[in-house]
Scaffold this active site. Structure first.
Site, PDB file in Angstrom:
ATOM      1  N   HIS A 160      30.730  42.549  37.858  1.00 58.84           N
ATOM      2  CA  HIS A 160      29.939  42.495  36.598  1.00 58.84           C
ATOM      3  C   HIS A 160      28.781  41.295  36.672  1.00 58.84           C
ATOM      4  O   HIS A 160      28.151  41.273  35.647  1.00 58.84           O
ATOM      5  CB  HIS A 160      31.041  42.246  35.470  1.00 58.84           C
ATOM      6  CG  HIS A 160      31.730  43.302  34.955  1.00 58.84           C
ATOM      7  ND1 HIS A 160      31.355  44.432  34.917  1.00 58.84           N
ATOM      8  CD2 HIS A 160      33.284  43.337  35.218  1.00 58.84           C
ATOM      9  CE1 HIS A 160      32.673  45.247  34.687  1.00 58.84           C
ATOM     10  NE2 HIS A 160      33.490  44.489  35.202  1.00 58.84           N
ATOM     11  N   ASP A 196      35.708  50.795  41.318  1.00 63.08           N
ATOM     12  CA  ASP A 196      36.445  49.993  40.232  1.00 63.08           C
ATOM     13  C   ASP A 196      36.260  50.926  38.658  1.00 63.08           C
ATOM     14  O   ASP A 196      35.317  51.609  38.397  1.00 63.08           O
ATOM     15  CB  ASP A 196      35.864  48.600  39.767  1.00 63.08           C
ATOM     16  CG  ASP A 196      36.706  48.019  38.845  1.00 63.08           C
ATOM     17  OD1 ASP A 196      37.498  47.206  39.366  1.00 63.08           O
ATOM     18  OD2 ASP A 196      36.596  48.143  37.452  1.00 63.08           O
ATOM     19  N   HIS A 198      35.805  49.607  35.865  1.00 59.12           N
ATOM     20  CA  HIS A 198      34.545  49.494  35.042  1.00 59.12           C
ATOM     21  C   HIS A 198      33.333  49.317  35.635  1.00 59.12           C
ATOM     22  O   HIS A 198      33.456  49.258  36.819  1.00 59.12           O
ATOM     23  CB  HIS A 198      34.918  47.862  34.517  1.00 59.12           C
ATOM     24  CG  HIS A 198      36.151  47.697  33.940  1.00 59.12           C
ATOM     25  ND1 HIS A 198      37.301  47.521  34.525  1.00 59.12           N
ATOM     26  CD2 HIS A 198      36.547  47.880  32.411  1.00 59.12           C
ATOM     27  CE1 HIS A 198      38.445  47.218  33.523  1.00 59.12           C
ATOM     28  NE2 HIS A 198      37.992  47.546  32.381  1.00 59.12           N
ATOM     29  N   ASP A 285      41.952  49.396  39.147  1.00 60.75           N
ATOM     30  CA  ASP A 285      42.171  49.795  37.514  1.00 60.75           C
ATOM     31  C   ASP A 285      41.985  50.913  37.144  1.00 60.75           C
ATOM     32  O   ASP A 285      42.141  51.292  35.885  1.00 60.75           O
ATOM     33  CB  ASP A 285      41.468  48.546  36.603  1.00 60.75           C
ATOM     34  CG  ASP A 285      39.928  48.341  37.348  1.00 60.75           C
ATOM     35  OD1 ASP A 285      39.534  47.330  36.543  1.00 60.75           O
ATOM     36  OD2 ASP A 285      39.682  49.253  38.280  1.00 60.75           O
TER      37      ASP A 285
HETATM   38  N1  LIG Z   1      39.376  41.146  27.327  1.00 61.14           N
HETATM   39  C1  LIG Z   1      38.782  41.995  26.391  1.00 61.14           C
HETATM   40  C2  LIG Z   1      38.885  43.641  27.162  1.00 61.14           C
HETATM   41  C3  LIG Z   1      38.584  43.564  28.510  1.00 61.14           C
HETATM   42  N2  LIG Z   1      37.464  42.952  28.873  1.00 61.14           N
HETATM   43  C4  LIG Z   1      36.927  42.676  30.104  1.00 61.14           C
HETATM   44  C5  LIG Z   1      37.483  43.662  31.343  1.00 61.14           C
HETATM   45  C6  LIG Z   1      36.871  43.331  32.677  1.00 61.14           C
HETATM   46  C7  LIG Z   1      37.042  44.026  33.855  1.00 61.14           C
HETATM   47  C8  LIG Z   1      36.991  43.529  35.219  1.00 61.14           C
HETATM   48  C9  LIG Z   1      36.831  44.278  36.232  1.00 61.14           C
HETATM   49  O1  LIG Z   1      38.005  45.019  36.566  1.00 61.14           O
HETATM   50  O2  LIG Z   1      35.758  45.195  36.260  1.00 61.14           O
HETATM   51  C10 LIG Z   1      36.365  43.441  37.602  1.00 61.14           C
HETATM   52  F1  LIG Z   1      36.614  44.343  38.754  1.00 61.14           F
HETATM   53  F2  LIG Z   1      35.543  42.856  37.581  1.00 61.14           F
HETATM   54  F3  LIG Z   1      37.702  42.581  37.818  1.00 61.14           F
HETATM   55 ZN   LIG Z   2      37.426  46.861  36.481  1.00 59.26          ZN
END
Ligand SMILES: NCCCNCCCCCC(O)(O)C(F)(F)F
Ligand SMILES: [Zn+2]
Length: 343
Positions: A160, A196, A198, A285
């Site tokens: 990110h 991933d 996300h 995830d």
């Molecule tokens: N707290 C609010 C809901 C979650 N919002 C953040 C999600 C972050 C995901 C991070 C990821 O899993 O994509 C990485 F690979 F970067 F670690």
């Molecule tokens: Zn993620």
């Protein structure tokens, strides 16, 4: 397969994050890396190496120098104000505000250099970030020097993080650093396959206008999922990069069949691109029990992902990204790696 790991990740601990309006303990916690490491050992994946130390030159090849130079100053500045706990921004220069003048206060600079409140700092965060960066560069060097594959057990993650900003648990974009390093070492083309859950908005942003790095992303549809503001299918790259960015936004509830269909298409496009090396942003995830994610992959699916990536027949660097079902994170992440090795 060799794994690169640093115990310095553990200094990034005790972070807090905002979840549905409540401050909760951060999901991106030290046990994630420890459980993966234990699984590497129990599966006898191969040696676990400490990273070599690097200066920040490779980081500044894809991140803005002022952003990188800001990171080590965060917690000392936070503490200088008598503060403790997690350093977290609460104001951002969004549309209608100015980003050309940055007040010299930590609250303003944290907001300027981030896109969300999801990249907290504690006392050991900078050391952890540096160690994660050293881990990925050490893994890249192993692959460059002839290893068919290596596993950079990075923590914190990176996908990110954009050229000039952090967010979503990410600070230095480890996968992007590795891709650029391969190019600087003579590779002509590098593919980044981000699996991933996300969307890797930072990785996309960094290489969006370039043809020497192809970025392929399978992820939760940004119309319904974080990071919301990038990751749509119509984002194909810009200028010389047109056609070298491919997004596969997928709906909540996605199971193996449709996820694998997207992986197949991505692998076909990757093969057509003809990269010298592939960097895999390995998040798990996508797992059905992940506490913050909405896909339905099963533990038995992960070895098949690894097997498919192995069929690309390319030097491969696996870079750890996300995954929060900590009980199964080791089985799932290492499952990709044993599947790659066809074990
Ligand atoms: N707290 C609010 C809901 C979650 N919002 C953040 C999600 C972050 C995901 C991070 C990821 O899993 O994509 C990485 F690979 F970067 F670690
Ligand atoms: Zn993620």
């Amino acid at each position: 397969m060799k794994t690169i790991y640093s115990p310095l990740h553990a200094g990034h601990a005790g972070t807090m994050e905002l979840m549905s309006g409540v401050i909760v303990p951060g999901f991106e916690k030290p046990s994630r890396a420890e459980i993966i490491k234990a699984r590497v050992e129990s599966e006898k994946l191969g040696p676990i190496l400490a990273p070599e130390a690097h200066d920040l030159t490779a980081a500044k090849r894809i991140h803005k120098a002022d952003y990188i130079d800001f990171l080590p100053t965060v917690y000392p500045a936070w503490e200088a104000l008598g503060r403790s706990g997690s350093a977290i921004p609460y104001t951002w220069p969004t549309r209608g505000l100015r980003g050309d003048v940055v007040p010299d206060t930590i609250d303003a600079k944290l907001g300027y250099y981030s896109f969300d409140a999801g990249a907290p700092f504690v006392k050991g965060t900078w050391e952890a970030i540096r160690s994660s960066y050293d881990v990925v560069l050490t893994g890249a060097k192993l692959v460059k020097n002839g290893e068919p594959a290596a596993f950079a057990l990075c923590r914190p993650p990176g996908h990110h993080a954009g050229a000039g900003f952090m967010g979503g648990y990410c600070y230095i974009n480890n996968a992007a650093v590795a891709a650029q390093w391969f190019l600087d070492q003579g590779a002509k083309r590098v593919a980044i396959l981000d699996i991933d859950y996300h969307h890797g908005n930072g990785t996309q942003e960094i290489f969006y206008s370039r043809a020497d790095v192809q970025v392929l992303n399978l992820h939760g549809d940004p119309m319904v999922e974080y990071p919301y503001f990038l990751g749509h299918a119509d984002e194909h790259g810009s200028g010389a990069g047109e056609g070298f960015n491919v997004n596969y936004p997928l709906p909540f509830g996605t199971t193996w069949e449709s996820w694998n269909a997207a992986l197949e298409d991505a692998c076909a496009k990757l093969t057509a691109y003809g990269p010298d090396v592939v960097v895999v942003s390995l998040g798990v995830d996508t797992f059905e029990k992940d506490p913050i994610s909405q896909f339905k992959l099963k533990s038995s699916d992960y070895p098949m992902i690894g097997a498919r990536i192995a069929k690309l027949n390319l030097p491969t660097l696996f870079v750890m990204e996300g995954g929060y079902a900590v009980d199964e994170i080791g089985v799932n992440a290492v499952g990709v790696l044993t599947g790659f090795e066809d074990r």
